[in-house]
Write a protein that holds these residues in place. Structure first.
Motif, PDB file in Angstrom:
ATOM      1  N   ASP A 297       0.838  -1.195   0.000  1.00 23.60           N
ATOM      2  CA  ASP A 297       0.000   0.000   0.000  1.00 23.60           C
ATOM      3  C   ASP A 297       0.874   1.246   0.000  1.00 23.60           C
ATOM      4  OD1 ASP A 297      -2.279  -1.604   0.114  1.00 23.60           O
ATOM      5  OD2 ASP A 297      -2.189  -1.704   2.309  1.00 23.60           O
ATOM      6  N   GLU A 298       0.335   2.340  -0.505  1.00 20.57           N
ATOM      7  CA  GLU A 298       1.103   3.584  -0.622  1.00 20.57           C
ATOM      8  C   GLU A 298       1.633   4.074   0.724  1.00 20.57           C
ATOM      9  OE1 GLU A 298      -0.727   6.755  -2.700  1.00 20.57           O
ATOM     10  OE2 GLU A 298      -0.930   5.646  -4.593  1.00 20.57           O
ATOM     11  N   GLU A 299       0.895   3.778   1.793  1.00 23.05           N
ATOM     12  CA  GLU A 299       1.300   4.270   3.111  1.00 23.05           C
ATOM     13  C   GLU A 299       2.070   3.223   3.918  1.00 23.05           C
ATOM     14  OE1 GLU A 299       0.931   7.455   3.654  1.00 23.05           O
ATOM     15  OE2 GLU A 299      -0.051   7.530   1.705  1.00 23.05           O
ATOM     16  N   ASP A 300       2.399   2.107   3.324  1.00 19.69           N
ATOM     17  CA  ASP A 300       3.178   1.085   4.036  1.00 19.69           C
ATOM     18  C   ASP A 300       4.594   1.601   4.278  1.00 19.69           C
ATOM     19  OD1 ASP A 300       1.283  -0.862   4.374  1.00 19.69           O
ATOM     20  OD2 ASP A 300       1.858  -2.035   2.614  1.00 19.69           O
ATOM     21  N   ASN A 301       4.982   1.630   5.545  1.00 21.75           N
ATOM     22  CA  ASN A 301       6.381   1.900   5.857  1.00 21.75           C
ATOM     23  C   ASN A 301       7.088   0.578   6.136  1.00 21.75           C
ATOM     24  OD1 ASN A 301       5.642   1.156   8.455  1.00 21.75           O
ATOM     25  ND2 ASN A 301       5.645   3.232   9.277  1.00 21.75           N
TER      26      ASN A 301
ATOM     27  N   LEU B 264       9.504   6.475   4.336  1.00 20.55           N
ATOM     28  CA  LEU B 264       8.741   5.268   4.665  1.00 20.55           C
ATOM     29  C   LEU B 264       9.648   4.054   4.806  1.00 20.55           C
ATOM     30  CD1 LEU B 264       5.582   5.693   2.403  1.00 20.55           C
ATOM     31  CD2 LEU B 264       5.717   5.970   4.882  1.00 20.55           C
TER      32      LEU B 264
ATOM     33  N   LYS C 152       5.272  -1.526   8.907  1.00 19.76           N
ATOM     34  CA  LYS C 152       3.991  -2.111   8.491  1.00 19.76           C
ATOM     35  C   LYS C 152       4.184  -3.239   7.487  1.00 19.76           C
ATOM     36  CE  LYS C 152       1.386   2.208   9.109  1.00 19.76           C
ATOM     37  NZ  LYS C 152       0.714   3.323   8.379  1.00 19.76           N
TER      38      LYS C 152
ATOM     39  N   ASP D 226       6.870  10.030   9.024  1.00 22.89           N
ATOM     40  CA  ASP D 226       5.783   9.912   8.055  1.00 22.89           C
ATOM     41  C   ASP D 226       5.546  11.308   7.485  1.00 22.89           C
ATOM     42  OD1 ASP D 226       3.857   8.809   6.476  1.00 22.89           O
ATOM     43  OD2 ASP D 226       2.367   8.543   8.061  1.00 22.89           O
TER      44      ASP D 226
ATOM     45  N   LYS E  64       9.480  10.882   0.117  1.00 23.14           N
ATOM     46  CA  LYS E  64       8.457  10.197   0.894  1.00 23.14           C
ATOM     47  C   LYS E  64       8.757   8.701   0.986  1.00 23.14           C
ATOM     48  CE  LYS E  64       3.559   9.121   1.323  1.00 23.14           C
ATOM     49  NZ  LYS E  64       2.176   9.404   0.912  1.00 23.14           N
ATOM     50  N   ARG E  65       9.112   8.087  -0.149  1.00 19.62           N
ATOM     51  CA  ARG E  65       9.428   6.653  -0.124  1.00 19.62           C
ATOM     52  C   ARG E  65      10.648   6.380   0.756  1.00 19.62           C
ATOM     53  NH1 ARG E  65       8.688   7.332  -5.719  1.00 19.62           N
ATOM     54  NH2 ARG E  65      10.894   6.826  -6.118  1.00 19.62           N
TER      55      ARG E  65
ATOM     56  N   GLU F 109       4.299  14.533   8.983  1.00 28.91           N
ATOM     57  CA  GLU F 109       3.114  14.112   9.744  1.00 28.91           C
ATOM     58  C   GLU F 109       3.495  13.565  11.124  1.00 28.91           C
ATOM     59  OE1 GLU F 109       0.237  14.765   8.630  1.00 28.91           O
ATOM     60  OE2 GLU F 109       0.446  14.975   6.470  1.00 28.91           O
TER      61      GLU F 109
ATOM     62  N   SER G 254       3.316  13.629   4.021  1.00 29.35           N
ATOM     63  CA  SER G 254       2.487  13.670   2.809  1.00 29.35           C
ATOM     64  C   SER G 254       3.153  14.628   1.830  1.00 29.35           C
ATOM     65  CB  SER G 254       1.061  14.100   3.130  1.00 29.35           C
ATOM     66  OG  SER G 254       1.036  15.351   3.785  1.00 29.35           O
TER      67      SER G 254
END
Length: 305
Positions: free
Chosen positions: A153-157, A221, A160, A242, A217-218, A277, A244
C-alpha cells in the motif's frame, strides 16, 4: 522433523516462535552479541534471548566453518534460515538430509541480498511477498518451492510491510515444511530479472531536499520507524517518520519552510512540498505534527537542512 534454526534478529523471532509450537527445534544458531547503546551495553540477539527462555540449545557463531562438528552433533533433518546474517558453507548445507531452506522477504529473483524490504518501498514497488527457496552456495539463488504475494500500500512503511510479510511468511513456511515432510516438494529454478538489495550506509538516513518529493516520501517510509530519516532544524536532529506530499509551487530554497500554520507546515523539495506528519526530535518521544508545532512553533523561511 528435527529442525535446526538459523536466525539472528527481530524478523527471525516470530518464525522461530511459530515453528517451536509445531516442530522440534533441536538447536538455534545465531550471531554473536553486539555492543552498543548508552554505556556500550552487550546486546544479545532476540533469538538467543528466546533460546535461553525456552531452554533450547544455541550456538553463537562468527566463522561458520568452525562449527561444523558441533552442529552435526544435533542430527538435524532440515535447516531453516530466516534473516541469519551469515553465509552458510556448502558442506554444512549438505549435512542436512532434507537440506536447508531459506525464507526470503521478496519475490525472488528480485531483491536478493540483506535489505529487500526497504528497497522495495524505496523503489515504489506495488507488490511484495515471500519466497521459500533451497539454500545453495550462491546467495539467494537457489531453486524455489513456494512464493506468496501481497500488495504494498502507498502508506506502508518498513514496520507495516514487515508485519504483513511476517504473517504471510509464517503460513508459507509451514506449508513448505509440510510439503517437504510428505515428500511432495517440487523445486523450480529461479527465472526472471535479477536485482539486489544491499544494506544502506548511515549517510543514507539523511534527507536531501534537493531531491524529488515522492522519492523523499518513499525514503522516509522505508526507514520508518527505525532507524528513521532525518534532517537538522535549529541545530537539532529531527527524524521525519511519516509525511504527505502536495503538488504545489512556492518560492524558496530547498529545505525551506514555505508555509506554516497551527495545523501543519510545508518544506520545499525539488518539485513539490513535503508536509511532515510524524516527527521525533533527538532525545524526545515520537510526536504528531500538531504536537511539534505547539512545542517548536516553526516559522516561514526556517530551514530543514
Amino acid at each position: 522433523m528435527n529442525i535446526i534454526f538459523f536466525g539472528s534478529d527481530s524478523f527471525s523471532l516470530p518464525f522461530l516462535d511459530d515453528l517451536n509450537k509445531k516442530y522440534k527445534i533441536s538447536l538455534i544458531i545465531t550471531t554473536k552479541d553486539k555492543v552498543g547503546g548508552r554505556g556500550l551495553k552487550v546486546i544479545e540477539t532476540p533469538t538467543k534471548v528466546y533460546a535461553k527462555e525456552k531452554n533450547i540449545p544455541f550456538i553463537e557463531v562468527i566463522k561458520m566453518k568452525e562449527y561444523f562438528v558441533e552442529i552435526k552433533k544435533y542430527d538435524g533433518d532440515i535447516g531453516v534460515v530466516v534473516s541469519f546474517g551469515k553465509i552458510i558453507p556448502e558442506n554444512m548445507i549438505n549435512m542436512f538430509p532434507k537440506s536447508i531452506i531459506n525464507l526470503h522477504p521478496s519475490l525472488l529473483p528480485k531483491y536478493r541480498g540483506p535489505n529487500p524490504i526497504r528497497w522495495q518501498i524505496l523503489n515504489g514497488e506495488k507488490e511484495s511477498g515471500v519466497t521459500i527457496m533451497k539454500l545453495t552456495k550462491d546467495v539467494d539463488a537457489g531453486p524455489i518451492l513456494l512464493q506468496k504475494k501481497i500488495n504494498i500500500d502507498e502508506e506502508d512503511n518498513y514496520t507495516k510491510l514487515t508485519e504483513k510479510l511476517i504473517e504471510i511468511g509464517k503460513e508459507c513456511l509451514n506449508e513448505a515444511l509440510e510439503l517437504i515432510k510428505n515428500k511432495k516438494d517440487i523445486w523450480i529454478e529461479q527465472k526472471g530479472e535479477v536485482s539486489y538489495a544491499p544494506k544502506f550506509d548511515k549517510k543514507f538516513e539523511k534527507l536531501d531536499f534537493n531531491l524529488e518529493g515522492e522519492y523523499l516520501k518513499r525514503k522516509i517510509l522505508c526507514l520508518s520507524y527505525e532507524p528513521g530519516a532525518y534532517a537538522f532544524f535549529r541545530g537539532k536532529r529531527i527524524k521525519i517518520l511519516d509525511c504527505s506530499i502536495v503538488d504545489e509551487k512556492y518560492d524558496g530554497d530547498f529545505g525551506e519552510i514555505v508555509f506554516a500554520n497551527k495545523e501543519s507546515f510545508g518544506i520545499k523539495t525539488k518539485d513539490k512540498i513535503l508536509i511532515p506528519e510524524i516527527l521525533q526530535v533527538e532525545g524526545k518521544k515520537i510526536m504528531t505534527i500538531k504536537e511539534f508545532i505547539n512545542g517548536y512553533k516553526p516559522k516561514l523561511k526556517e530551514i530543514f537542512s
